[in-house]
Write a protein that holds these residues in place. Sequence first.
Motif, PDB file in Angstrom:
ATOM      1  N   GLN A 357       0.814  -1.218   0.000  1.00 36.78           N
ATOM      2  CA  GLN A 357       0.000   0.000   0.000  1.00 36.78           C
ATOM      3  C   GLN A 357       0.847   1.267   0.000  1.00 36.78           C
ATOM      4  O   GLN A 357       0.387   2.317  -0.459  1.00 36.78           O
ATOM      5  N   GLN A 358       2.060   1.202   0.474  1.00 33.80           N
ATOM      6  CA  GLN A 358       2.908   2.391   0.511  1.00 33.80           C
ATOM      7  C   GLN A 358       3.599   2.628  -0.822  1.00 33.80           C
ATOM      8  O   GLN A 358       3.618   3.747  -1.354  1.00 33.80           O
ATOM      9  N   ASP A 408       0.081  -6.533   7.469  1.00 34.44           N
ATOM     10  CA  ASP A 408      -0.102  -5.087   7.625  1.00 34.44           C
ATOM     11  C   ASP A 408       0.609  -4.340   6.510  1.00 34.44           C
ATOM     12  O   ASP A 408       1.772  -4.633   6.158  1.00 34.44           O
ATOM     13  N   GLY A 409      -0.092  -3.379   5.936  1.00 29.48           N
ATOM     14  CA  GLY A 409       0.486  -2.572   4.872  1.00 29.48           C
ATOM     15  C   GLY A 409       0.330  -3.170   3.494  1.00 29.48           C
ATOM     16  O   GLY A 409       0.835  -2.596   2.518  1.00 29.48           O
ATOM     17  N   TYR A 410      -0.383  -4.272   3.376  1.00 23.87           N
ATOM     18  CA  TYR A 410      -0.596  -4.927   2.082  1.00 23.87           C
ATOM     19  C   TYR A 410      -2.110  -5.136   1.837  1.00 23.87           C
ATOM     20  O   TYR A 410      -2.907  -5.189   2.789  1.00 23.87           O
ATOM     21  N   GLU A 411      -2.469  -5.251   0.592  1.00 21.41           N
ATOM     22  CA  GLU A 411      -3.851  -5.576   0.235  1.00 21.41           C
ATOM     23  C   GLU A 411      -3.868  -6.586  -0.906  1.00 21.41           C
ATOM     24  O   GLU A 411      -2.882  -6.722  -1.643  1.00 21.41           O
ATOM     25  N   ILE A 412      -5.022  -7.295  -1.009  1.00 21.41           N
ATOM     26  CA  ILE A 412      -5.135  -8.414  -1.954  1.00 21.41           C
ATOM     27  C   ILE A 412      -6.168  -8.070  -3.024  1.00 21.41           C
ATOM     28  O   ILE A 412      -7.217  -7.462  -2.751  1.00 21.41           O
TER      29      ILE A 412
END
Length: 565
Positions: A357-358, A408-412
């Motif tokens: 996400q960053q 945390d900090g990731y998306e699928i």
Amino acid sequence: MSLNGALQIGRSAMVASQAAIQVAGNNMANAATPGYHRQSVSLAPSISEQIAQRSYVGTGVNITSIHREIDTALQSRLRTAVSQEQSDLVSQRFLTELETLQNELSDTDVSSTLSDFFNSFSELANNPEDHAVRTLVIQQGQTLANKLNSLRGEYTDLRKQVDQALGASVSKANDILDKLATLNDQIATAEGGQGEIGALRDQRDSLLDDLAQYLDITTIEHTNGTVDVLSGSEPILLGSRSRGLEVRVDAGDDQPNLTIRVREDGTLLNVTSGSIGGLMVQREQNIEPITDDLDTFTGQLIFQLNRVYSQGQGQTGFESAEGTYRIDDTTANLNSTDAGLAFTIGNGSFFINVTNQQTGLMTTHEIHVNGNADSLDDLIDEINNTVGVPNVTASISATNHFTLTAADGYEISFSDDSSGALAALGVNTFFTGENAADIGVNQVLQTDPSKLAAGGGNIAGSNTTALAIADLQDSTFSELGNQSLREFWQKSVDTLAVKTDAANSAAQTSQLVRQSLDAQVQAVSGVSLDEESINLLTFQRQFQAAARFINVINDALQTLLSIVQ
């Protein structure tokens, strides 16, 4: 021939005339009595007496019988016609109700609601980033789901109405059978195998006519006056013993199976007409099939749309994605009955896309799956170990749902599912449920419309998925016999319309047949006041003539006595 013999001739004539007058009067008194059969007196000359060589003289008249005027074959045909009429009226009633429930000529029918739903995806394809359009798509999906839910519930209510009517009809039929058993006993006792007691037999025939309204029957009369009643080839009344009827329910199903059986020993009855037969036909040949059609249509709408939709991406990805379908046995092959999935998974693969996400950096991982060989445990092991998708953990929820959780900090996100596994497991889907009874829109989308998948290829602003779904309404599917969703539903609607039209014609025809046979029965058994009036006058004259004859003989006796004196 003696004068005493002559007096006996006059006496027999007066007795016969009196009886005939009484029968005619009774016929006239019951001219308007429902179920009454006209009675007739049969007269025959007494045995002649020889008074000289080659010379015989009559000895009067005898009453050989007082019987009802009835044609048993015609009466049997009438009962068959009554049964068929009741069956056809039941069919006409419930098919009309089914057609009314579908209401396919309105603006709120399934076809119209389906078109509005797919058209909303066309609008979304034109404006994939518009929040209002996204919300409209979800609302149209919920409207379609509610329509299918409502129609399914109305079908279920109608089936329950049929079931209640079946129970009531069987109960009434049993009451009639009990009364027939009592009458059989009374008739056998009163007649003793000699003659007919018309009043009791008329009551019994009226009850048999009433019974014919509920099921098809045949009767067998015995020499002692009793009748056995059969439905098909199975006896339901034997003399003074009612064997009874019962509705047997095989519970535990959404559409429980019902059978009509002989209460005494559980013998299965194949009731083909009467209200009971008509209700069974409606249940088994109309309501259940049309409910199955609705469920098949809805099931394929859910799966085929989800199969396309689950490969798309929304404006935002998932931090956690949980499937909407429960797995009964996670160790069983996904397509086995033990697993409990409603939809079939093929042999193919799907891609899990993991985005930081960053940084926006995305990695793509292919997951192979074979529904006939792999279990959910195998699939989870492949994601966690064999492939080892980084920053994603596959697991089974407490309620046995397949779950993917990002670090945390990731998306699928998901793409390119050639196996149908995502749709079958309920991951990244638009619809939930398996059929018309439980279809709904995924709660995730209702909560966050940004997750509505309109695009594809992980391209921001894409409309690929929205276009593909809009095209689904005209796509054909092997699961629907190579028909589109619209064609399949329209065929079901057209079939119902044809059945309803045929039922209307059948009801009119059977009513005319029953009326014609009823008129024939009345011609044989009904009372004609004009005819009875003529009979009354005839027997009155006969009585008067007999009285005058006796008076003549009396005068002759007096003359004879005066000579002797």
